[in-house]
Design a protein around this motif. Sequence first.
Motif, PDB file in Angstrom:
ATOM      1  N   VAL A   8       0.859  -1.188   0.000  1.00  0.00           N
ATOM      2  CA  VAL A   8       0.000   0.000   0.000  1.00  0.00           C
ATOM      3  C   VAL A   8       0.898   1.242   0.000  1.00  0.00           C
ATOM      4  O   VAL A   8       1.696   1.439   0.916  1.00  0.00           O
ATOM      5  N   ALA A   9       0.781   2.082  -1.013  1.00  0.00           N
ATOM      6  CA  ALA A   9       1.676   3.219  -1.190  1.00  0.00           C
ATOM      7  C   ALA A   9       1.302   4.379  -0.285  1.00  0.00           C
ATOM      8  O   ALA A   9       0.129   4.764  -0.208  1.00  0.00           O
ATOM      9  N   LEU A  10       2.313   4.924   0.407  1.00  0.00           N
ATOM     10  CA  LEU A  10       2.149   6.193   1.098  1.00  0.00           C
ATOM     11  C   LEU A  10       2.552   7.345   0.196  1.00  0.00           C
ATOM     12  O   LEU A  10       2.207   8.493   0.452  1.00  0.00           O
ATOM     13  N   VAL A  11       3.304   7.023  -0.841  1.00  0.00           N
ATOM     14  CA  VAL A  11       3.627   7.995  -1.870  1.00  0.00           C
ATOM     15  C   VAL A  11       4.134   7.220  -3.081  1.00  0.00           C
ATOM     16  O   VAL A  11       4.766   6.179  -2.961  1.00  0.00           O
ATOM     17  N   SER A  12       3.810   7.728  -4.278  1.00  0.00           N
ATOM     18  CA  SER A  12       4.271   7.116  -5.513  1.00  0.00           C
ATOM     19  C   SER A  12       4.388   8.218  -6.554  1.00  0.00           C
ATOM     20  O   SER A  12       3.442   8.995  -6.751  1.00  0.00           O
ATOM     21  N   HIS A  13       5.544   8.301  -7.198  1.00  0.00           N
ATOM     22  CA  HIS A  13       5.789   9.370  -8.160  1.00  0.00           C
ATOM     23  C   HIS A  13       6.319   8.825  -9.474  1.00  0.00           C
ATOM     24  O   HIS A  13       7.052   7.826  -9.496  1.00  0.00           O
ATOM     25  N   SER A  14       5.969   9.507 -10.547  1.00  0.00           N
ATOM     26  CA  SER A  14       6.547   9.252 -11.861  1.00  0.00           C
ATOM     27  C   SER A  14       6.573  10.584 -12.589  1.00  0.00           C
ATOM     28  O   SER A  14       5.527  11.216 -12.785  1.00  0.00           O
ATOM     29  N   ALA A  15       7.763  11.038 -12.955  1.00  0.00           N
ATOM     30  CA  ALA A  15       7.885  12.347 -13.590  1.00  0.00           C
ATOM     31  C   ALA A  15       9.118  12.361 -14.481  1.00  0.00           C
ATOM     32  O   ALA A  15       9.981  11.485 -14.396  1.00  0.00           O
ATOM     33  N   VAL A  16       9.183  13.355 -15.368  1.00  0.00           N
ATOM     34  CA  VAL A  16      10.339  13.545 -16.242  1.00  0.00           C
ATOM     35  C   VAL A  16      10.822  14.977 -16.091  1.00  0.00           C
ATOM     36  O   VAL A  16      10.033  15.928 -16.195  1.00  0.00           O
ATOM     37  N   ASP A  17      12.109  15.111 -15.820  1.00  0.00           N
ATOM     38  CA  ASP A  17      12.730  16.426 -15.753  1.00  0.00           C
ATOM     39  C   ASP A  17      13.405  16.692 -17.100  1.00  0.00           C
ATOM     40  O   ASP A  17      14.399  16.045 -17.446  1.00  0.00           O
ATOM     41  N   THR A  18      12.862  17.630 -17.861  1.00  0.00           N
ATOM     42  CA  THR A  18      13.388  17.907 -19.202  1.00  0.00           C
ATOM     43  C   THR A  18      14.585  18.843 -19.196  1.00  0.00           C
ATOM     44  O   THR A  18      15.240  19.011 -20.225  1.00  0.00           O
ATOM     45  N   THR A  19      14.872  19.440 -18.043  1.00  0.00           N
ATOM     46  CA  THR A  19      16.019  20.359 -17.946  1.00  0.00           C
ATOM     47  C   THR A  19      16.843  20.020 -16.705  1.00  0.00           C
ATOM     48  O   THR A  19      16.971  20.831 -15.785  1.00  0.00           O
ATOM     49  N   PRO A  20      17.436  18.815 -16.654  1.00  0.00           N
ATOM     50  CA  PRO A  20      18.200  18.429 -15.452  1.00  0.00           C
ATOM     51  C   PRO A  20      19.459  19.278 -15.295  1.00  0.00           C
ATOM     52  O   PRO A  20      20.088  19.676 -16.277  1.00  0.00           O
ATOM     53  N   HIS A  21      19.800  19.539 -14.057  1.00  0.00           N
ATOM     54  CA  HIS A  21      21.013  20.300 -13.766  1.00  0.00           C
ATOM     55  C   HIS A  21      22.246  19.416 -13.735  1.00  0.00           C
ATOM     56  O   HIS A  21      23.368  19.917 -13.805  1.00  0.00           O
ATOM     57  N   THR A  22      22.054  18.114 -13.595  1.00  0.00           N
ATOM     58  CA  THR A  22      23.187  17.196 -13.526  1.00  0.00           C
ATOM     59  C   THR A  22      22.756  15.822 -14.002  1.00  0.00           C
ATOM     60  O   THR A  22      21.587  15.437 -13.846  1.00  0.00           O
ATOM     61  N   LEU A  23      23.692  15.094 -14.584  1.00  0.00           N
ATOM     62  CA  LEU A  23      23.488  13.683 -14.922  1.00  0.00           C
ATOM     63  C   LEU A  23      24.390  12.797 -14.068  1.00  0.00           C
ATOM     64  O   LEU A  23      24.419  11.585 -14.243  1.00  0.00           O
ATOM     65  N   THR A  24      25.131  13.413 -13.146  1.00  0.00           N
ATOM     66  CA  THR A  24      26.048  12.698 -12.261  1.00  0.00           C
ATOM     67  C   THR A  24      25.482  12.677 -10.848  1.00  0.00           C
ATOM     68  O   THR A  24      24.995  13.705 -10.356  1.00  0.00           O
ATOM     69  N   PHE A  25      25.589  11.525 -10.175  1.00  0.00           N
ATOM     70  CA  PHE A  25      25.038  11.380  -8.825  1.00  0.00           C
ATOM     71  C   PHE A  25      26.025  10.601  -7.957  1.00  0.00           C
ATOM     72  O   PHE A  25      26.699   9.681  -8.423  1.00  0.00           O
ATOM     73  N   ASN A  26      26.107  10.991  -6.659  1.00  0.00           N
ATOM     74  CA  ASN A  26      27.084  10.372  -5.758  1.00  0.00           C
ATOM     75  C   ASN A  26      26.672  10.433  -4.289  1.00  0.00           C
ATOM     76  O   ASN A  26      27.502  10.219  -3.407  1.00  0.00           O
TER      77      ASN A  26
END
Length: 499
Positions: free
Chosen positions: A382-400
């Motif tokens: 049972v979901a307390l939150v569920s998201h699906s979205a697309v960011d068309t102008t991301p500030h970064t493609l690197t994550f750490n």
Amino acid sequence: MTMPVDSRSLSVEPMFFRPEVTYVDADVPTVSENTVLSAAYGNTSASGWTVRSPYGEFGSILQMTSEPAELTTTMRGLQPGGVYDVFAFFWDTKGLEDSDWFVEASLDGLNYTAYPASTLDNINGPVFEAASARIVAGLDPNVTLRSGLSPNDDGDQTANGADEGNRDLMMAHLGEQTADANGNIVVHIAKHTAGERVWFDGVGHALKVAGEPVEDYWHVGVGTPAIHVPNGDPAQLDWGDGSPNDADSSSVYRVFDDVELAEGQSLTLTGTVEFSGLANNPDYGNGFRIGVFDHAGSSDPDGWLGYWSGNDTPTSSAGHLRKRDKPNSSHFLSSNGASTILDSFNGATQFLQDNLVYDFTFSLTNRGGHIGIQSELSQAGVALVSHSAVDTTPHTLTFNRIGFLVADPLNADQVRLRSVTVSSTGGPVQSPIESWREAWFGTSEDSGLAADLSDFDGDRMPNLIEFLLMSNPLDPTSPGTVFTKAPTGGFQFSLRGWH
């Protein structure tokens, strides 16, 4: 041959005490304040723990006579990952003549052991006379430790000039414990066992095995919660020590190696979370937050970029998925500062609850230079939150970085993260010739033996031609192609054995 006997007495130092012990005084600011009652000198009638003075180290001890209240004392500033012998210090009176004071202690807050003074054994323990130990730091210089406990001679006891001089400071060896990633060890003191009086005065530590710095461990972002990494496993975290609100208004994060998302590549955070001490039906959307970030060259967490998701409740209209915009000078999981709401969820049918296991997932995918985000926090499906979205102008493609936050209205005492995993799947879609190179040469790069103009098998056909004709670039006799000169000039190709 008879050897002469040395008539001088021999003093044998117990092997146990060769490590140097540091004493840590358990004054009121270092214990759970809600369970300590201030008491004047001589007051033994107050329920729960009382502060007694002028006794013990630094002029006060904590006394418990009947109620099963519990205290916690945290030793800080230890070596992260270091293994320590841990002690609890307590007082006994008049030797062993007519009393048997004790301390009851635990290193996990669940399994308690009583250590009565009557089990004193300065060689084997687990209860020792403090005067016989090598306590090298932390003691009150106004307290005199005198070794040689004698039940019939009170004057031979540890004496504090402020009391009648017939009490002895004892120390119980509680076992070994590994300091957490912040260099903390927590000791729990209680009186669940019937018996004589408890005069608890402090704790102690002696380093046995030095800790080694471990990358990829957890760090505190904001707040001052105790954190503990069970078994040194970075996939687990006990966040908060269980005392009231210790995990509240705080955040934690973990570092991992840079992942630069190529076309089609995904980065996914998964795990479980369990809470203790939450407020009843906390009506606060975004009270628990999960995110994936890039430090973006920032020297502190306020400048990070990335995305986070917060929970919804049945009565709030929150449950946001936010993108951190730049420049940003607010905390990496804050709703203040520069940010964009990418999605909202308003379908939760339950509040966050104590002692339930919640599953979470947070995934980022490079879709043609856009970032697709999917996240969910659920309990038993049972979901307390569920998201699906697309960011068309991301500030970064690197994550750490991954991060988690518990906001103030939840009143969390502890948060337990388990099976926390960061994984990367997929990757750039290979062209047909890249896939062909990968299959034959183990690399998709146009270089070395796999280069387009290289002729590994010496059949006068470079790799590019071998690829076009689908022949074996490692075997000059491979079937599939005949390469001859045409009667009219140029070259002609004829297929042989190719289906």
